[in-house]
Write an enzyme that holds these catalytic residues in place. Structure first.
Site, mmCIF file in Angstrom:
data_model
loop_
_atom_site.group_PDB
_atom_site.id
_atom_site.type_symbol
_atom_site.label_atom_id
_atom_site.label_comp_id
_atom_site.label_asym_id
_atom_site.label_seq_id
_atom_site.Cartn_x
_atom_site.Cartn_y
_atom_site.Cartn_z
ATOM 1 N N MET A 30 36.840 35.008 42.409
ATOM 2 C CA MET A 30 37.567 35.970 41.588
ATOM 3 C C MET A 30 38.963 36.209 42.150
ATOM 4 O O MET A 30 39.238 35.904 43.317
ATOM 5 C CB MET A 30 36.784 37.260 41.453
ATOM 6 C CG MET A 30 35.681 37.161 40.405
ATOM 7 S SD MET A 30 34.900 38.753 40.105
ATOM 8 C CE MET A 30 33.861 38.344 38.704
ATOM 9 N N ARG A 90 42.238 37.832 39.767
ATOM 10 C CA ARG A 90 42.918 37.684 38.465
ATOM 11 C C ARG A 90 44.418 37.430 38.649
ATOM 12 O O ARG A 90 44.936 36.437 38.157
ATOM 13 C CB ARG A 90 42.691 38.983 37.690
ATOM 14 C CG ARG A 90 43.106 38.981 36.281
ATOM 15 C CD ARG A 90 42.743 40.293 35.638
ATOM 16 N NE ARG A 90 41.364 40.337 35.188
ATOM 17 C CZ ARG A 90 40.935 39.781 34.057
ATOM 18 N NH1 ARG A 90 41.783 39.136 33.281
ATOM 19 N NH2 ARG A 90 39.674 39.875 33.704
ATOM 20 N N GLU A 97 43.587 49.488 39.183
ATOM 21 C CA GLU A 97 44.867 49.837 38.543
ATOM 22 C C GLU A 97 44.685 50.472 37.170
ATOM 23 O O GLU A 97 45.424 51.380 36.802
ATOM 24 C CB GLU A 97 45.800 48.621 38.459
ATOM 25 C CG GLU A 97 45.164 47.420 37.841
ATOM 26 C CD GLU A 97 46.175 46.409 37.291
ATOM 27 O OE1 GLU A 97 45.808 45.250 37.169
ATOM 28 O OE2 GLU A 97 47.311 46.803 36.968
ATOM 29 N N GLU A 99 40.348 32.323 40.273
ATOM 30 C CA GLU A 99 40.207 32.158 38.817
ATOM 31 C C GLU A 99 41.559 32.249 38.091
ATOM 32 O O GLU A 99 41.732 31.678 37.017
ATOM 33 C CB GLU A 99 39.254 33.215 38.250
ATOM 34 C CG GLU A 99 39.743 34.625 38.525
ATOM 35 C CD GLU A 99 38.827 35.744 38.071
ATOM 36 O OE1 GLU A 99 37.757 35.480 37.517
ATOM 37 O OE2 GLU A 99 39.211 36.905 38.286
ATOM 38 N N ARG A 124 30.494 40.402 43.388
ATOM 39 C CA ARG A 124 30.621 41.847 43.172
ATOM 40 C C ARG A 124 29.307 42.585 43.324
ATOM 41 O O ARG A 124 29.303 43.811 43.386
ATOM 42 C CB ARG A 124 31.140 42.097 41.749
ATOM 43 C CG ARG A 124 32.585 41.931 41.630
ATOM 44 C CD ARG A 124 33.274 42.687 40.528
ATOM 45 N NE ARG A 124 32.554 43.111 39.384
ATOM 46 C CZ ARG A 124 33.014 43.026 38.137
ATOM 47 N NH1 ARG A 124 34.193 42.472 37.916
ATOM 48 N NH2 ARG A 124 32.337 43.489 37.132
ATOM 49 N N ARG A 146 32.681 18.310 41.800
ATOM 50 C CA ARG A 146 31.846 19.324 41.118
ATOM 51 C C ARG A 146 32.382 20.716 41.445
ATOM 52 O O ARG A 146 33.013 20.913 42.482
ATOM 53 C CB ARG A 146 30.397 19.258 41.616
ATOM 54 C CG ARG A 146 29.707 17.948 41.405
ATOM 55 C CD ARG A 146 29.115 17.850 40.003
ATOM 56 N NE ARG A 146 28.322 16.643 39.923
ATOM 57 C CZ ARG A 146 27.016 16.599 40.183
ATOM 58 N NH1 ARG A 146 26.370 17.679 40.527
ATOM 59 N NH2 ARG A 146 26.361 15.454 40.094
ATOM 60 N N ILE A 165 37.547 44.500 44.252
ATOM 61 C CA ILE A 165 37.248 43.401 45.179
ATOM 62 C C ILE A 165 38.481 42.516 45.345
ATOM 63 O O ILE A 165 38.598 41.789 46.319
ATOM 64 C CB ILE A 165 36.034 42.541 44.733
ATOM 65 C CG1 ILE A 165 36.314 41.794 43.427
ATOM 66 C CG2 ILE A 165 34.778 43.365 44.636
ATOM 67 C CD1 ILE A 165 35.322 40.653 43.182
ATOM 68 N N ASP A 166 39.419 42.577 44.387
ATOM 69 C CA ASP A 166 40.587 41.684 44.431
ATOM 70 C C ASP A 166 41.591 42.072 45.524
ATOM 71 O O ASP A 166 42.462 41.280 45.859
ATOM 72 C CB ASP A 166 41.321 41.703 43.081
ATOM 73 C CG ASP A 166 40.518 41.053 41.973
ATOM 74 O OD1 ASP A 166 39.404 40.585 42.243
ATOM 75 O OD2 ASP A 166 41.004 41.021 40.829
ATOM 76 N N GLY A 191 35.735 47.188 36.777
ATOM 77 C CA GLY A 191 34.717 46.292 37.340
ATOM 78 C C GLY A 191 34.065 46.948 38.534
ATOM 79 O O GLY A 191 34.755 47.550 39.349
HETATM 80 O O1 F6P Z 1 39.327 43.196 38.576
HETATM 81 C C1 F6P Z 1 38.303 42.799 39.387
HETATM 82 C C2 F6P Z 1 37.604 41.582 38.829
HETATM 83 O O2 F6P Z 1 36.552 41.343 39.680
HETATM 84 C C3 F6P Z 1 38.504 40.353 38.645
HETATM 85 O O3 F6P Z 1 38.633 39.563 39.780
HETATM 86 C C4 F6P Z 1 37.803 39.630 37.535
HETATM 87 O O4 F6P Z 1 38.702 38.821 36.797
HETATM 88 C C5 F6P Z 1 37.298 40.721 36.698
HETATM 89 O O5 F6P Z 1 37.086 41.830 37.542
HETATM 90 C C6 F6P Z 1 36.061 40.366 35.930
HETATM 91 O O6 F6P Z 1 35.614 41.506 35.332
HETATM 92 P P1 F6P Z 1 34.417 41.658 34.312
HETATM 93 O O7 F6P Z 1 33.303 40.881 34.857
HETATM 94 O O8 F6P Z 1 34.132 43.111 34.294
HETATM 95 O O9 F6P Z 1 34.925 41.147 33.039
#
Ligand code: F6P
Length: 341
Positions: A169, A171, A103, A221, A274, A265, A126-127, A10
């Site tokens: 975001m 994960r 990673e 998320e 990002r 909402r 960004i995570d 990403g």
């Molecule tokens: O790994 C970074 C990240 O921004 C996560 O927080 C998010 O789940 C993921 O990438 C989304 O990635 P993409 O938009 O490339 O599917």
């Protein structure tokens, strides 16, 4: 010396600052030549390159995204992928590779190192969930964007006496939600590391309304209810086996409305976190990573990743970055919970 550079996974604000710093110092101080690989590991796998000289990196410091392009191509999943990369790098006369990624990208870099290739890693996400570095660039930008969003949600939530949920975001790690939620004064923060209790969330919402304010909940998320499952968009997996996340915010709004009778909402910030220009903090960190990565190349310090330790840039073994994820420690969550409800 011919140095290849790639950005994988990403994208992340600050990638261009790393590329610029490595190329500028590499050419001016050491007389190196650079080759840009397109779209992450797809570049070395398919031999797709672009010129990377001083002119190519001019003006890119404040630009979001990556001039090299990115992808989640996983060469390990491709039959003979690593061997194809080795052949292409040899044919292109590449002596060293700077791999900028999270990673997954650095996991492939580790594999290449095991095959004897000269790789230096630069951490990005960004995570902020990579071990062995205190911060990754892109995180500060994401938190800044999410904090501004929460600030804006407060005023409209209060006008309408409704609950507003901000899905950010994150994960596997709740760093963005934790920091943006604290900075923005959210009334509840939900992160993947601590499965949440719906009764408790309802309690925060009700106590906030009693104090004549409107509740804001900031949710990662990847957060999930205790005893429940991860909410996903669909079940399709990317090349590294990740599902598409997002949906927990909507799920929460429905649950909270049903249990409290108040309107709820959800705002999903998604890729806005990002995109666009990096903050000064991220530009400086990314630039320092880029300068130090080229120093590692000059020193022949292969299989290492540059990392932030306190205020110093250090080098750590690549596998230290990818072995274990850096998740939010429970003490940090307990600290933030002083402001819940
Ligand atoms: O790994 C970074 C990240 O921004 C996560 O927080 C998010 O789940 C993921 O990438 C989304 O990635 P993409 O938009 O490339 O599917």
């Amino acid at each position: 010396m011919r140095v290849g550079v790639l950005t994988g996974g990403g994208d992340c604000p600050g990638l261009n600052a790393v590329i610029r710093a490595s190329v500028r110092r590499g050419i001016s101080d050491y007389g190196y030549e650079f080759v840009g690989f397109r779209d992450g590991w797809r570049g070395p796998l398919e031999g797709v390159t672009m010129p990377l000289d001083i002119a190519a990196v001019r003006g890119i410091l404040p630009r979001g995204g990556t001039i090299l392009g990115s992808s989640r191509t996983n060469p390990i999943k491709v039959e003979g992928g690593i061997e194809r990369i080795e052949r292409n790098l040899k044919d292109l006369g590449i002596d060293a590779l700077i791999a900028i990624g999270g990673e997954d990208t650095l996991g492939v870099a580790t594999k290449l190192t095991e095959h004897g290739f000269h790789v230096v890693g630069v951490p990005k996400t960004i995570d902020n969930d990579l071990s062995a570095t205190d911060y990754t660039f892109g995180f500060d930008t994401a938190v800044t964007i999410a904090t501004e969003a929460i600030d804006r949600l407060h005023t409209t939530a209060e006008s309408h006496h409704r609950i507003l949920i901000c899905e950010v975001m994150g994960r596997h790690a709740g760093w963005i939600a934790l920091h943006a939620g604290m900075a923005g004064g959210a009334n509840g923060i939900l992160i993947p590391e601590v499965p949440f209790d719906m009764d408790e969330v309802v309690g925060w919402v009700e106590s906030r309304f009693k104090a004549s304010y409107a509740p804001i909940i900031c949710v990662s998320e990847g957060a999930l209810p205790a005893g429940g499952n991860l909410v996903t968009k669909d079940q399709t997996l990317d090349a590294f086996g990740h599902v598409k996340l997002s949906g927990i915010g909507e799920w929460l709004a429905t649950e909270i409305e049903a249990r409290t009778g108040y309107e709820a909402r959800t705002t999903v910030l998604g890729h806005i976190q990002r995109g666009g220009t990096p903050t000064p903090f991220d530009r400086v960190l990314a630039t320092r990573f880029g300068l130090n990565a080229i120093e590692a190349v000059k020193d022949g310090d292969w299989g290492k990743m540059v990392a932030l330790s306190g205020t110093d840039i250090v080098r750590v073994p690549l596998e230290a970055a990818t072995g274990v994820l850096k998740t939010v420690p429970i003490e940090r969550y307990v600290e933030a919970s002083a402001f819940f409800g």
